[in-house]
Scaffold this active site. Structure first.
Site, PDB file in Angstrom:
ATOM      1  N   HIS A  84      18.176   5.541 -27.123  1.00  0.00           N
ATOM      2  CA  HIS A  84      19.133   5.490 -26.006  1.00  0.00           C
ATOM      3  C   HIS A  84      20.055   4.278 -26.142  1.00  0.00           C
ATOM      4  CE1 HIS A  84      16.344   8.415 -24.362  1.00  0.00           C
ATOM      5  NE2 HIS A  84      17.176   8.645 -23.360  1.00  0.00           N
TER       6      HIS A  84
ATOM      7  N   GLN B 196      28.236   9.162 -22.055  1.00  0.00           N
ATOM      8  CA  GLN B 196      29.528   8.669 -21.560  1.00  0.00           C
ATOM      9  C   GLN B 196      29.784   9.164 -20.133  1.00  0.00           C
ATOM     10  OE1 GLN B 196      32.727  10.018 -24.018  1.00  0.00           O
ATOM     11  NE2 GLN B 196      33.989   8.229 -23.583  1.00  0.00           N
TER      12      GLN B 196
ATOM     13  N   ALA C 128      21.197   7.692 -14.740  1.00  0.00           N
ATOM     14  CA  ALA C 128      22.361   7.126 -14.050  1.00  0.00           C
ATOM     15  C   ALA C 128      22.886   8.071 -12.979  1.00  0.00           C
ATOM     16  CB  ALA C 128      23.460   6.793 -15.068  1.00  0.00           C
TER      17      ALA C 128
END
Lengths: 174, 174
Positions: free
Chosen positions: B67, B85, B123
């Protein structure tokens, strides 16, 4: 690059250098980085070999499925890894005549149809003729036998990739 | 794309679509392709989860080392995978103010120094503030506890990536 230099690499540096010693499986060198310091290149290889052996049958098949076809789609579209490109070129797989390419494509398809993974062979250790002969022969294997056989080739490729990385930098150091 | 469509994919097609559901670990979807036909997306996820759980401690650490850092070198050099991204952008990791970026870089370094792998968090399930808070908190964990915690995040990321792949194609089919 001697083994002391390898042992002080961060995992990011280690992956930049050794990340593709098993084709498209950075997970494997990333895992064995845990076991540093390494006493030798042979120990790095042994950890990689142990990791592969510890996988289930489907895990081993997964490694094989990360490999490209010989003279296949990735070669034609220019998306081979640099390692594979050089290996396939040296074995004459990138300059096949039309009839040879047709035969290889046909045999590759039959192989993938039978086993569910691509034909993997250490191209640097084989001539074009030897590759074609082994492809025909190995098509006759049972699935467990052939998985084992193909994984042996993965380990040979890994062995040469590691040697190539280290020796191309500082010859005769390891 | 419904599960019947997934089940008729060749391993090459399956890898093109699902190859990065665990970051830079195509080995994992390549392995679990063996278990098709799948009855549902949940079964695909379960096989991936089982594969990860079957790995040794170093194998799990290997997954984490594949990662990227949050707002790290790969973001700055434009070499993040497309998945990462988008995930980092949505969580505000790509538009940090100077002071925030400095703090995150410092904390990331401390984390990597302590654990030998990067801080991994889903995230898409966390705000910028929550990410920073958890990074500080998780720095206090022991290495085994933190590996387990981080692998849970890998599985959440995988869950959302699979959903995103399938639902972005034909909504509400699965």
């Amino acid at each position: 690059m001697d083994i002391c230099a390898v042992n002080v690499l961060t995992y990011e540096e280690f992956l930049e250098i050794f990340g593709n010693v098993v084709e498209k499986c950075p997970l494997i060198p990333a895992a064995i980085w845990t076991h540093r310091p390494f006493s030798s290149l042979a120990e790095i290889e042994a950890h990689i070999s142990d990791f592969i052996d510890s996988l289930s049958q489907s895990g081993k098949e997964g490694i094989l499925r990360c490999h490209p076809d010989l003279a296949g789609r990735d070669h034609l579209s220019g998306t081979l890894t640099r390692d594979s490109q050089e290996e396939q070129r040296e074995a004459g797989m990138t300059t096949l005549e039309h009839a040879e390419l047709s035969r290889l494509t046909r045999l590759n398809s039959a192989y993938k149809e039978r086993f569910g993974f691509p034909f993997v062979i250490c191209a640097r250790m084989n001539s074009k003729a030897a590759i074609m002969r082994q492809l025909v022969e190995r098509l006759e294997n049972s699935r467990p036998t052939e998985t084992k056989r193909a994984i042996e080739e993965v380990k040979k490729i890994c062995h040469l990739r590691i040697r190539y990385i280290v020796l191309s930098d500082v010859p005769n150091k390891l």
